[in-house]
Scaffold this motif. Structure first.
Motif, PDB file in Angstrom:
ATOM      1  N   TYR A  61       0.859  -1.179   0.000  1.00 37.12           N
ATOM      2  CA  TYR A  61       0.000   0.000   0.000  1.00 37.12           C
ATOM      3  C   TYR A  61       0.890   1.222   0.000  1.00 37.12           C
ATOM      4  O   TYR A  61       1.728   1.391   0.879  1.00 37.12           O
ATOM      5  N   TRP A  62       0.730   2.046  -1.012  1.00 34.20           N
ATOM      6  CA  TRP A  62       1.569   3.222  -1.175  1.00 34.20           C
ATOM      7  C   TRP A  62       1.044   4.361  -0.310  1.00 34.20           C
ATOM      8  O   TRP A  62      -0.082   4.803  -0.472  1.00 34.20           O
ATOM      9  N   LEU A  63       1.869   4.831   0.615  1.00 36.31           N
ATOM     10  CA  LEU A  63       1.504   5.966   1.474  1.00 36.31           C
ATOM     11  C   LEU A  63       2.204   7.206   0.935  1.00 36.31           C
ATOM     12  O   LEU A  63       3.346   7.478   1.264  1.00 36.31           O
ATOM     13  N   ASP A  64       1.504   7.947   0.097  1.00 34.44           N
ATOM     14  CA  ASP A  64       2.108   9.144  -0.475  1.00 34.44           C
ATOM     15  C   ASP A  64       1.621  10.421   0.195  1.00 34.44           C
ATOM     16  O   ASP A  64       2.009  11.518  -0.190  1.00 34.44           O
ATOM     17  N   SER A  65       0.759  10.267   1.197  1.00 35.01           N
ATOM     18  CA  SER A  65       0.338  11.428   1.975  1.00 35.01           C
ATOM     19  C   SER A  65      -0.077  10.976   3.371  1.00 35.01           C
ATOM     20  O   SER A  65      -0.481   9.828   3.568  1.00 35.01           O
ATOM     21  N   LYS A  66       0.014  11.877   4.333  1.00 28.95           N
ATOM     22  CA  LYS A  66      -0.375  11.560   5.711  1.00 28.95           C
ATOM     23  C   LYS A  66      -1.860  11.231   5.804  1.00 28.95           C
ATOM     24  O   LYS A  66      -2.274  10.498   6.691  1.00 28.95           O
ATOM     25  N   LYS A  72     -11.018   4.883   8.089  1.00 33.16           N
ATOM     26  CA  LYS A  72     -11.692   3.600   7.893  1.00 33.16           C
ATOM     27  C   LYS A  72     -11.738   3.258   6.414  1.00 33.16           C
ATOM     28  O   LYS A  72     -11.606   4.118   5.566  1.00 33.16           O
ATOM     29  N   GLY A  73     -11.974   1.986   6.131  1.00 32.14           N
ATOM     30  CA  GLY A  73     -12.118   1.546   4.749  1.00 32.14           C
ATOM     31  C   GLY A  73     -10.793   1.202   4.098  1.00 32.14           C
ATOM     32  O   GLY A  73      -9.731   1.297   4.702  1.00 32.14           O
ATOM     33  N   SER A  74     -10.864   0.811   2.845  1.00 36.12           N
ATOM     34  CA  SER A  74      -9.689   0.317   2.133  1.00 36.12           C
ATOM     35  C   SER A  74      -8.837   1.422   1.525  1.00 36.12           C
ATOM     36  O   SER A  74      -7.878   1.135   0.809  1.00 36.12           O
ATOM     37  N   LYS A  75      -9.142   2.670   1.809  1.00 39.88           N
ATOM     38  CA  LYS A  75      -8.352   3.788   1.274  1.00 39.88           C
ATOM     39  C   LYS A  75      -7.307   4.292   2.257  1.00 39.88           C
ATOM     40  O   LYS A  75      -6.563   5.215   1.945  1.00 39.88           O
ATOM     41  N   THR A  76      -7.231   3.701   3.462  1.00 43.24           N
ATOM     42  CA  THR A  76      -6.237   4.119   4.458  1.00 43.24           C
ATOM     43  C   THR A  76      -5.517   2.896   5.024  1.00 43.24           C
ATOM     44  O   THR A  76      -6.052   1.786   5.021  1.00 43.24           O
ATOM     45  N   MET A  77      -4.313   3.118   5.513  1.00 43.62           N
ATOM     46  CA  MET A  77      -3.540   2.032   6.106  1.00 43.62           C
ATOM     47  C   MET A  77      -4.263   1.452   7.316  1.00 43.62           C
ATOM     48  O   MET A  77      -4.364   0.234   7.474  1.00 43.62           O
ATOM     49  N   GLN A  78      -4.793   2.320   8.176  1.00 40.22           N
ATOM     50  CA  GLN A  78      -5.497   1.859   9.364  1.00 40.22           C
ATOM     51  C   GLN A  78      -6.708   1.018   8.966  1.00 40.22           C
ATOM     52  O   GLN A  78      -6.963  -0.037   9.553  1.00 40.22           O
ATOM     53  N   GLY A  79      -7.445   1.454   7.977  1.00 45.65           N
ATOM     54  CA  GLY A  79      -8.621   0.711   7.528  1.00 45.65           C
ATOM     55  C   GLY A  79      -8.271  -0.656   6.964  1.00 45.65           C
ATOM     56  O   GLY A  79      -8.951  -1.645   7.194  1.00 45.65           O
ATOM     57  N   ILE A  80      -7.175  -0.729   6.235  1.00 41.82           N
ATOM     58  CA  ILE A  80      -6.733  -1.999   5.651  1.00 41.82           C
ATOM     59  C   ILE A  80      -6.333  -2.986   6.746  1.00 41.82           C
ATOM     60  O   ILE A  80      -6.626  -4.167   6.673  1.00 41.82           O
ATOM     61  N   LEU A  81      -5.656  -2.491   7.766  1.00 45.58           N
ATOM     62  CA  LEU A  81      -5.152  -3.376   8.820  1.00 45.58           C
ATOM     63  C   LEU A  81      -6.198  -3.780   9.843  1.00 45.58           C
ATOM     64  O   LEU A  81      -5.948  -4.637  10.674  1.00 45.58           O
ATOM     65  N   GLN A  82      -7.394  -3.199   9.810  1.00 42.36           N
ATOM     66  CA  GLN A  82      -8.453  -3.562  10.772  1.00 42.36           C
ATOM     67  C   GLN A  82      -9.128  -4.838  10.384  1.00 42.36           C
ATOM     68  O   GLN A  82      -9.245  -5.273   9.347  1.00 42.36           O
TER      69      GLN A  82
END
Length: 82
Positions: A61-66, A72-82
């Motif tokens: 998962y490419w993190l190109d912005s904070k 929540k959801g599949s658009k954030t790192m936290q959402g993916i890891l939940q």
């Protein structure tokens, strides 16, 4: 490794050989796996075999912005890891 002058700046030694990630375990996104399972249920033949082989493929998962870290959801790192 080459220097700017085009000359070798490092020679390989025995410790440099091999794949440093070979014995590492990578993250397989469970959400993506569930999506594949849904497609596998209705697929047939070669397509089904291909989808089944993709189930354990590691994800990145490419993190190109904070903004993509928390949420929540599949658009954030936290959402993916939940």
């Amino acid at each position: 490794v080459w220097s700017l002058r085009g000359e070798p700046s490092h020679t390989l030694t025995r410790g440099d050989a091999g794949n440093p990630f070979e014995s590492r375990r990578f993250y397989a996104n469970p959400t993506y796996t569930a999506e594949l399972d849904s497609s596998i249920a209705s697929a047939q033949g070669e397509v089904k075999c291909t989808l089944e082989s993709m189930r354990g493929v590691p994800s990145a998962y490419w993190l190109d912005s904070k903004a993509k870290i928390l949420g929540k959801g599949s658009k954030t790192m936290q959402g993916i890891l939940q």
